[in-house]
Write a protein that holds these residues in place. Structure first.
Motif, mmCIF file in Angstrom:
data_model
loop_
_atom_site.group_PDB
_atom_site.id
_atom_site.type_symbol
_atom_site.label_atom_id
_atom_site.label_comp_id
_atom_site.label_asym_id
_atom_site.label_seq_id
_atom_site.Cartn_x
_atom_site.Cartn_y
_atom_site.Cartn_z
ATOM 1 N N ASN A 37 42.096 50.591 14.657
ATOM 2 C CA ASN A 37 42.075 51.637 13.651
ATOM 3 C C ASN A 37 43.514 51.836 13.205
ATOM 4 O O ASN A 37 44.289 52.478 13.905
ATOM 5 C CB ASN A 37 41.514 52.922 14.286
ATOM 6 C CG ASN A 37 41.262 53.997 13.258
ATOM 7 O OD1 ASN A 37 41.406 53.769 12.061
ATOM 8 N ND2 ASN A 37 40.894 55.167 13.722
ATOM 9 N N VAL A 47 36.678 51.896 10.111
ATOM 10 C CA VAL A 47 36.595 51.369 11.471
ATOM 11 C C VAL A 47 35.164 51.528 12.012
ATOM 12 O O VAL A 47 34.661 50.656 12.723
ATOM 13 C CB VAL A 47 37.688 51.991 12.372
ATOM 14 C CG1 VAL A 47 37.379 53.427 12.708
ATOM 15 C CG2 VAL A 47 37.923 51.178 13.621
ATOM 16 N N SER A 72 36.542 50.985 19.115
ATOM 17 C CA SER A 72 37.721 51.058 18.251
ATOM 18 C C SER A 72 38.893 51.561 19.093
ATOM 19 O O SER A 72 38.687 52.176 20.148
ATOM 20 C CB SER A 72 37.472 51.992 17.069
ATOM 21 O OG SER A 72 37.235 53.287 17.536
ATOM 22 N N SER A 74 43.328 52.861 18.740
ATOM 23 C CA SER A 74 44.534 53.097 17.948
ATOM 24 C C SER A 74 45.717 52.865 18.881
ATOM 25 O O SER A 74 45.563 52.949 20.099
ATOM 26 C CB SER A 74 44.603 54.548 17.473
ATOM 27 O OG SER A 74 43.409 54.906 16.855
#
Ligand code: PNS
Length: 162
Positions: A37, A47, A72, A74
């Motif tokens: 993401n 995403v 997902s 980050s």
């Protein structure tokens, strides 16, 4: 338990990605397809959409008893791999041109997490020129991408365009 992550942008998933998943799955008990993401990039698919498409396509892929998860993430790939207790990061190499970038990433990830190995797999030669970026470009300009991306992904790209 041998757990790997297969990180990438997957915007969108291509048959090249699926080829790497098929090849690497027999090496692990569990694999997490880790979808980045990245707030700095404007992706074609959100995403959530990217994760959803991968989840829909994966049941039709022969993953040889390897459990597949799609998540997902980050931030740093190395952090995500450590948090998920993975011992390997899987990446595909298509051509020599990929090598330099992949080497730099693998060495940086190793510096960040020395216990986690990057495992490179050579993509099938029929996918050696397939990238998400090229697929989006060709599709946008009306070119044929059948056989290079899953049908479901092509349908979702068509929906986006209309
Ligand atoms: O499919 P891609 O776009 O080639 O995947 C690249 C990806 C997501 C693996 C790479 O950009 C990445 O790991 N990004 C997360 C941030 C990070 O860890 N950067 C340092 C890498 S050494």
């Amino acid at each position: 338990m041998r757990r790997a992550i297969f990180p990438g942008s997957f915007d969108p998933l291509t048959n090249g990605h699926l080829d790497i998943i098929k090849r690497s799955a027999p090496l692990f008990d569990e694999m997490i397809v880790a979808v980045l993401n990245n707030p700095d990039k404007l992706p074609m698919f959100t995403v959530e959409e990217r994760c959803g498409m991968i989840r829909e396509v994966l049941p039709d892929v022969d993953t040889n008893d390897c459990s597949m998860l799609v998540e997902s993430f980050s931030g740093l790939t190395a952090d995500f791999a450590r948090k998920r207790r993975a011992t390997a990061i899987v990446r595909g190499i298509r051509a020599v041109s990929d090598y330099e970038y992949e080497l730099r990433m693998a060495l940086m990830n190793r510096r960040l997490e020395p216990e986690i190995e990057t495992v490179f797999l050579m993509a099938g030669e029929e996918y050696s020129y397939v990238s998400s970026t090229l697929m989006k470009q060709v599709f946008e300009l009306g070119g044929r991408v059948e056989g290079l991306i899953p049908e479901l992904v092509e349908a979702r790209m068509r929906e986006k365009k209309n």
